[in-house]
Design a protein around this motif. Structure first.
Motif, PDB file in Angstrom:
ATOM      1  N   ARG A 137       0.869  -1.173   0.000  1.00 50.63           N
ATOM      2  CA  ARG A 137       0.000   0.000   0.000  1.00 50.63           C
ATOM      3  C   ARG A 137       0.906   1.223   0.000  1.00 50.63           C
ATOM      4  NH1 ARG A 137      -2.659  -3.012   4.310  1.00 50.63           N
ATOM      5  NH2 ARG A 137      -4.440  -4.131   3.428  1.00 50.63           N
ATOM      6  N   THR A 138       0.515   2.245  -0.715  1.00 50.02           N
ATOM      7  CA  THR A 138       1.424   3.380  -0.937  1.00 50.02           C
ATOM      8  C   THR A 138       1.290   4.517   0.072  1.00 50.02           C
ATOM      9  OG1 THR A 138      -0.165   4.525  -2.363  1.00 50.02           O
ATOM     10  CG2 THR A 138       1.317   2.917  -3.418  1.00 50.02           C
ATOM     11  N   ASN A 139       0.275   4.473   0.922  1.00 47.90           N
ATOM     12  CA  ASN A 139      -0.015   5.588   1.832  1.00 47.90           C
ATOM     13  C   ASN A 139      -0.436   6.848   1.058  1.00 47.90           C
ATOM     14  OD1 ASN A 139       0.680   4.049   4.126  1.00 47.90           O
ATOM     15  ND2 ASN A 139       2.839   4.558   3.858  1.00 47.90           N
ATOM     16  N   LEU A 140      -0.863   6.645  -0.186  1.00 50.69           N
ATOM     17  CA  LEU A 140      -1.353   7.745  -1.022  1.00 50.69           C
ATOM     18  C   LEU A 140      -2.783   7.447  -1.447  1.00 50.69           C
ATOM     19  CD1 LEU A 140       1.727   8.235  -3.400  1.00 50.69           C
ATOM     20  CD2 LEU A 140       1.052   9.750  -1.522  1.00 50.69           C
ATOM     21  N   THR A 141      -3.575   8.506  -1.539  1.00 50.68           N
ATOM     22  CA  THR A 141      -4.934   8.378  -2.064  1.00 50.68           C
ATOM     23  C   THR A 141      -5.102   9.368  -3.211  1.00 50.68           C
ATOM     24  OG1 THR A 141      -5.826  10.054  -0.558  1.00 50.68           O
ATOM     25  CG2 THR A 141      -5.829   7.768   0.224  1.00 50.68           C
ATOM     26  N   LEU A 142      -6.140   9.160  -3.990  1.00 58.58           N
ATOM     27  CA  LEU A 142      -6.411  10.085  -5.086  1.00 58.58           C
ATOM     28  C   LEU A 142      -6.589  11.499  -4.536  1.00 58.58           C
ATOM     29  CD1 LEU A 142      -7.135  10.856  -7.981  1.00 58.58           C
ATOM     30  CD2 LEU A 142      -9.484  10.088  -7.530  1.00 58.58           C
ATOM     31  N   ALA A 143      -7.325  11.631  -3.436  1.00 58.86           N
ATOM     32  CA  ALA A 143      -7.560  12.960  -2.849  1.00 58.86           C
ATOM     33  C   ALA A 143      -6.251  13.618  -2.443  1.00 58.86           C
ATOM     34  CB  ALA A 143      -8.493  12.826  -1.647  1.00 58.86           C
ATOM     35  N   LYS A 144      -5.344  12.845  -1.860  1.00 58.47           N
ATOM     36  CA  LYS A 144      -4.061  13.405  -1.426  1.00 58.47           C
ATOM     37  C   LYS A 144      -3.228  13.848  -2.627  1.00 58.47           C
ATOM     38  CE  LYS A 144      -2.094  11.385   2.008  1.00 58.47           C
ATOM     39  NZ  LYS A 144      -1.327  10.421   2.856  1.00 58.47           N
ATOM     40  N   LEU A 145      -3.237  13.050  -3.680  1.00 58.59           N
ATOM     41  CA  LEU A 145      -2.499  13.422  -4.886  1.00 58.59           C
ATOM     42  C   LEU A 145      -3.032  14.726  -5.484  1.00 58.59           C
ATOM     43  CD1 LEU A 145      -2.147   9.948  -6.669  1.00 58.59           C
ATOM     44  CD2 LEU A 145      -0.344  11.229  -5.522  1.00 58.59           C
ATOM     45  N   GLN A 146      -4.342  14.849  -5.488  1.00 58.40           N
ATOM     46  CA  GLN A 146      -4.944  16.049  -6.054  1.00 58.40           C
ATOM     47  C   GLN A 146      -4.721  17.269  -5.162  1.00 58.40           C
ATOM     48  OE1 GLN A 146      -8.952  14.499  -6.471  1.00 58.40           O
ATOM     49  NE2 GLN A 146      -8.685  14.145  -8.674  1.00 58.40           N
ATOM     50  N   GLU A 147      -4.841  17.096  -3.861  1.00 58.04           N
ATOM     51  CA  GLU A 147      -4.665  18.210  -2.936  1.00 58.04           C
ATOM     52  C   GLU A 147      -3.242  18.764  -2.976  1.00 58.04           C
ATOM     53  OE1 GLU A 147      -5.781  16.646   0.803  1.00 58.04           O
ATOM     54  OE2 GLU A 147      -7.936  16.557   0.334  1.00 58.04           O
ATOM     55  N   GLN A 148      -2.262  17.862  -3.121  1.00 57.23           N
ATOM     56  CA  GLN A 148      -0.863  18.285  -3.097  1.00 57.23           C
ATOM     57  C   GLN A 148      -0.323  18.603  -4.491  1.00 57.23           C
ATOM     58  OE1 GLN A 148       1.378  15.395  -0.859  1.00 57.23           O
ATOM     59  NE2 GLN A 148       0.111  15.602   0.964  1.00 57.23           N
ATOM     60  N   GLY A 149      -1.181  18.524  -5.494  1.00 59.90           N
ATOM     61  CA  GLY A 149      -0.778  18.887  -6.844  1.00 59.90           C
ATOM     62  C   GLY A 149       0.160  17.908  -7.523  1.00 59.90           C
ATOM     63  N   PHE A 150       0.175  16.662  -7.050  1.00 65.62           N
ATOM     64  CA  PHE A 150       1.091  15.670  -7.617  1.00 65.62           C
ATOM     65  C   PHE A 150       0.543  15.017  -8.884  1.00 65.62           C
ATOM     66  CE2 PHE A 150       2.809  14.902  -3.093  1.00 65.62           C
ATOM     67  CZ  PHE A 150       3.734  15.910  -3.262  1.00 65.62           C
ATOM     68  N   LEU A 151      -0.776  15.070  -9.054  1.00 62.85           N
ATOM     69  CA  LEU A 151      -1.378  14.398 -10.197  1.00 62.85           C
ATOM     70  C   LEU A 151      -1.383  15.352 -11.394  1.00 62.85           C
ATOM     71  CD1 LEU A 151      -2.743  11.780 -11.102  1.00 62.85           C
ATOM     72  CD2 LEU A 151      -4.943  12.782 -10.428  1.00 62.85           C
ATOM     73  N   GLU A 152      -0.408  15.198 -12.272  1.00 59.98           N
ATOM     74  CA  GLU A 152      -0.254  16.068 -13.442  1.00 59.98           C
ATOM     75  C   GLU A 152      -0.907  15.434 -14.666  1.00 59.98           C
ATOM     76  OE1 GLU A 152       4.099  17.889 -12.125  1.00 59.98           O
ATOM     77  OE2 GLU A 152       3.941  16.515 -13.828  1.00 59.98           O
ATOM     78  N   LYS A 153      -1.734  16.241 -15.328  1.00 54.20           N
ATOM     79  CA  LYS A 153      -2.416  15.798 -16.545  1.00 54.20           C
ATOM     80  C   LYS A 153      -3.189  14.495 -16.326  1.00 54.20           C
ATOM     81  CE  LYS A 153       0.800  18.069 -19.728  1.00 54.20           C
ATOM     82  NZ  LYS A 153       1.689  17.896 -20.899  1.00 54.20           N
TER      83      LYS A 153
END
Length: 338
Positions: A137-153
């Motif tokens: 498990r990565t300790n990452l969620t979709l919400a966390k990726l979006q909130e922190q700006g990590f999800l590009e394109k």
């Protein structure tokens, strides 16, 4: 918190095909300077729209076929992004098959920024019938990726590095094969029970560095097994040993409040069972005593019946003789009158 290695068995029918725009690059074996070879680069477009489990196309490494299963919404009740590597043909392989391999899973964004890298470069995982897949498990969620700006394109990239060190296509049962499970040295058939401990009590071993956990494997599993028995089946010696083992494990750094509570619960239930058992024993003894007294009374009654019968017989004889005498005198009186 260090991500935990998790055993994984793929389920049939739970697959989302690669959508248009997804691309998979199979990497040829790289130079021997790297301890592990890049075996797969998997680009996932429209990531936020993904719902079910996703499975990569099979890829080759070390003479074996592999697959990656990716859970964008989490796995097994957990919402963290999860990735698992497994043998692509595990269902059709011959009995006794196994692969030992070092592997790492990476999660990157469009710019190539590493969002997650699995640990365990020095751990050699055993893939076999009991444990066909392993992952994290990565300790990452979709919400966390979006909130922190990590999800590009809206794109994520998964990379897999593998170094296969052993391949057995057919052999003896692998149930007793040794493997490293987050620092614990166990046999393959124990992975499910050990994984259950990590799942229900994820932080219990955090204070003990993985290389020191192996020495306590048998002690921990033995204690868990002891406390899973029925309280009535446990002796005072077993409970005393369980307390000593719990003290030793706690001194080593393991957080075992759950086992401490279990030991207290089992000890109390045993005391209650013994108390109830003692009361039952007392009642049984009283019943036995009453039954014994009743038996003695029955014997005495039979004796009295026999005595009464004998006495009655004697009395009856005397009555008969008396009757004869009376009849004799009556007859004599009648004769004398004539």
């Amino acid at each position: 918190m260090v991500p935990l290695l998790i055993p994984f068995t793929p389920k049939s029918g739970a697959k989302e095909s690669l959508a248009t725009g997804d691309s998979v690059v199979m990497a040829a074996a790289s130079s021997e300077l790297s301890p592990m070879d890049k075996a797969l680069t998997w680009e996932i477009d429209n990531f936020s729209e993904r719902k079910g489990v996703m499975t990569s196309d099979p890829f080759s490494s070390g003479g074996c076929k592999w697959c990656v299963m990716f859970f964008p919404k989490g796995h097994d009740g957990n919402h963290d992004l999860s990735m698992f590597l497994h043998d692509a043909n595990w269902k059709s392989l011959s009995p006794g098959w196994k692969r030992r391999a070092h592997f790492r899973l990476y999660l990157l964004n469009q710019s190539g920024k590493h969002l997650y890298r699995s640990p365990g470069q020095n751990i050699c995982s055993l893939f076999c019938a009991e444990d066909p897949g392993w992952g994290f498990r990565t300790n990452l969620t979709l919400a966390k990726l979006q909130e922190q700006g990590f999800l590009e394109k809206n794109k994520l990239i998964i990379q897999v590095y593998i170094k296969v060190v052993e391949v057995v296509h057919q052999g003896k049962s692998t149930a007793n094969e040794m493997l490293d499970f987050n620092g614990f040295q166990i046999i393959a058939s124990q992975s499910a029970s050990v994984n259950k401990i990590f799942k229900e009590h994820p932080g219990f071993a955090n204070a003990v560095i993985p290389k020191n956990r192996g020495a306590y494997t048998n002690l921990l599993l033995g204690l868990v097994n002891t406390l899973s028995k029925s309280p009535q089946m446990l002796s005072m010696t077993e409970l005393s040993n369980a307390q000593s083992e719990l003290t030793e494990l706690s001194a080593a750094g393991f957080k075992l409040d759950w086992l401490k509570s279990k030991l207290e619960e089992v000890s109390l239930e045993r005391e209650r069972a013994l108390s109830d058992g003692s009361r039952v024993q007392q009642l049984e003894e009283r019943v036995n005593n009453v039954e014994l007294a009743l038996s003695d009374l029955k014997v005495e009654l039979e004796k009295q019946k026999i005595k009464f019968a004998a006495a009655a017989a004697i009395f009856s004889s005397f009555e008969f003789i008396d009757s004869l005498i009376k009849r004799f005198f009556i007859s004599c009186f009648s004769i004398s009158k004539h």
